[in-house]
Write a protein that holds these residues in place. Structure first.
Motif, PDB file in Angstrom:
ATOM      1  N   CYS A 122       0.948  -1.184   0.088  1.00 13.40           N
ATOM      2  CA  CYS A 122      -0.151   0.034  -0.045  1.00 13.40           C
ATOM      3  C   CYS A 122       0.990   1.289  -0.163  1.00 13.40           C
ATOM      4  N   CYS A 123       0.531   2.084  -0.879  1.00 10.58           N
ATOM      5  CA  CYS A 123       1.447   3.450  -1.060  1.00 10.58           C
ATOM      6  C   CYS A 123       0.647   4.673  -0.203  1.00 10.58           C
ATOM      7  N   GLY A 124       0.003   4.588   0.619  1.00 14.48           N
ATOM      8  CA  GLY A 124      -0.907   5.226   1.501  1.00 14.48           C
ATOM      9  C   GLY A 124      -1.229   6.499   0.633  1.00 14.48           C
ATOM     10  N   CYS A 125      -1.835   6.260  -0.622  1.00 15.49           N
ATOM     11  CA  CYS A 125      -2.180   7.368  -1.412  1.00 15.49           C
ATOM     12  C   CYS A 125      -3.823   7.763  -1.267  1.00 15.49           C
ATOM     13  N   TRP A 126      -4.514   6.890  -0.914  1.00 16.78           N
ATOM     14  CA  TRP A 126      -5.908   7.073  -0.592  1.00 16.78           C
ATOM     15  C   TRP A 126      -6.923   7.142  -1.868  1.00 16.78           C
ATOM     16  N   THR A 127      -6.050   6.815  -2.988  1.00 21.21           N
ATOM     17  CA  THR A 127      -6.946   6.826  -4.072  1.00 21.21           C
ATOM     18  C   THR A 127      -8.238   5.878  -4.105  1.00 21.21           C
ATOM     19  N   CYS A 128      -8.035   4.843  -3.377  1.00 20.85           N
ATOM     20  CA  CYS A 128      -9.036   3.835  -3.149  1.00 20.85           C
ATOM     21  C   CYS A 128     -10.122   4.472  -2.357  1.00 20.85           C
ATOM     22  N   TRP A 129      -9.887   5.561  -1.723  1.00 14.83           N
ATOM     23  CA  TRP A 129     -11.154   6.050  -1.067  1.00 14.83           C
ATOM     24  C   TRP A 129     -11.562   7.303  -1.655  1.00 14.83           C
ATOM     25  N   TRP A 130     -10.778   8.294  -2.189  1.00 14.75           N
ATOM     26  CA  TRP A 130     -11.179   9.309  -2.603  1.00 14.75           C
ATOM     27  C   TRP A 130     -10.896   9.780  -4.378  1.00 14.75           C
ATOM     28  N   LYS A 131     -10.702   8.712  -4.969  1.00 18.43           N
ATOM     29  CA  LYS A 131     -10.413   9.050  -6.580  1.00 18.43           C
ATOM     30  C   LYS A 131     -11.199   7.785  -7.390  1.00 18.43           C
ATOM     31  N   THR A 132     -10.982   6.606  -6.838  1.00 15.64           N
ATOM     32  CA  THR A 132     -11.453   5.349  -7.568  1.00 15.64           C
ATOM     33  C   THR A 132     -12.170   4.575  -6.365  1.00 15.64           C
TER      34      THR A 132
END
Lengths: 155, 213
Positions: free
Chosen positions: A30-40
């Motif tokens: 996990c790279c800690g980008c939070w894409t899975c919560w706030w982009k896709t």
């Protein structure tokens, strides 16, 4: 009943069950980008676990066969847990008296865990079991059993 | 005393963990060297740790424990023989209550014992998820406490127990806090931040997507 196996030891596999062999499958971190919560929402930027996500979320029961590493879960399993965050929502609820992420899906599988007991002492074992109980509680799953066994010695 | 700071965040120097390190360092007269788990091989770092007599590992809390890449480093560590270097941990977490990190704290204590390190303790700070997102004045008190932690560390070579206690509050949510957080108004306020970002990214309507059914 749809089932799934995640294993670090043992050669168990079932013909109608999805198998994730952690020994043969190093998971991207996990790279800690939070894409899975706030982009896709619900999707990780890495796609190496897409098949796992589908089978996990549609299984009624997931069985883990785990090794103990440095008195804890292995780095590869920990990476898998880190990468399971897209299966939940970023929103937090406090209904249980503590912080919990809201579920993204209506249901999550029941969990059964077997592990190779190679702890140095009972404290390590208690920490390991308490951690797994807590993790799957946070993952909205019911942990049916956690069973430790001494590894077999082959002559 | 020769101390090495390890940054255990997958975001290396652009996340909350780096902010914690920067504010801790602001309390020191001489900054300590920092190395990043993301940028080096675990075996290389494990070897480098032998050159120091104290290790401070700063990391985010991921699923009640260390990120996977920190566990990769732990897997490379061998029990210390001869001297007993010190090791301490600073953990920053998203949830409000520090009790969510107690599973990790228990493990870190056991790990130090297993590897024959002298354990300095674990500093836990909850409610830190937005440190690198919101303007810094929201976190003025926290940053002052981290600086004070650095000042005390330089003087004593350990974590100030009073500051550790302060940073760890609340350990658990009180019934009053739970009622407040569960109230419709506060619940909506809590969602505002997430929803604002979801809207900015054009995916607000997809926020409840279930892509893997």
């Amino acid at each position: 009943m749809k089932t799934m196996i995640v294993r670090e030891y043992n050669t168990v596999s079932l013909s109608d069950s999805y198998l994730l062999d952690l020994n043969a499958y190093p998971i991207k971190g996990c790279c800690g980008c939070w894409t899975c919560w706030w982009k896709t929402p619900g999707r990780c930027i890495h796609h190496d676990l897409d098949c796992f996500y589908h089978h996990y979320i549609t299984a009624e029961k997931v069985t883990f066969y785990l090794t103990v590493s440095q008195g804890f879960i292995s780095a590869n399993l920990k990476t898998l847990f880190d990468r399971m965050i897209p299966l939940f929502l970023p929103y937090t609820n406090y209904g249980s008296g503590e912080s919990m992420h809201d579920p993204r899906y209506e249901r999550y599988p029941d969990i059964e865990i077997f592990y190779q007991d190679t702890f140095l002492n009972t404290t390590e074992k208690q920490i390991f079991e308490a951690y797994l109980q807590r993790t799957f509680y946070q993952f909205h799953s019911k942990t049916n059993s956690i069973t430790g066994k001494m590894p077999e010695v082959r002559s | 005393m020769k101390t090495l700071i390890l940054n255990g965040s997958p975001r290396a120097d652009c996340g909350n963990t780096q902010l914690f390190i920067d504010h801790f360092q602001s309390g020191l007269t001489t900054p300590l060297p920092v190395r990043y788990l993301l940028r080096e091989k675990p075996a290389t770092l494990a070897l480098a740790m032998n050159e120091y007599d104290t290790i401070l590992l700063v990391m985010p809390l991921y699923i009640h424990a260390m990120p996977g890449l920190v566990m990769k480093l732990f897997e490379e560590l061998k029990p210390q023989s001869g001297h007993h270097p010190k090791i301490g941990f600073i953990v920053q977490a998203g949830f409000i209550e520090s009790a969510t990190a107690r599973y990790l704290e228990n493990y870190l204590t056991a790990l130090a014992y297993r590897l024959h390190f002298s354990y300095l303790g674990t500093v836990i700070k909850g409610d830190a998820a937005a440190c690198s997102i919101l303007p810094h004045f929201f976190f003025g008190r926290l940053f002052k406490q981290l600086k004070a932690l650095g000042v005390a560390y330089e003087k004593t070579g350990s974590f100030d127990p009073l500051l550790v206690k302060k940073l760890g509050k609340p350990v658990c949510l009180s019934k009053y806090q739970v009622r407040l957080l569960e109230s419709r108004l506060v619940n909506r306020l809590n969602q505002i931040g997430w929803n604002w970002i979801l809207k900015r990214n054009g995916c607000f309507k997809n926020r409840y997507d279930q892509p893997f059914l």
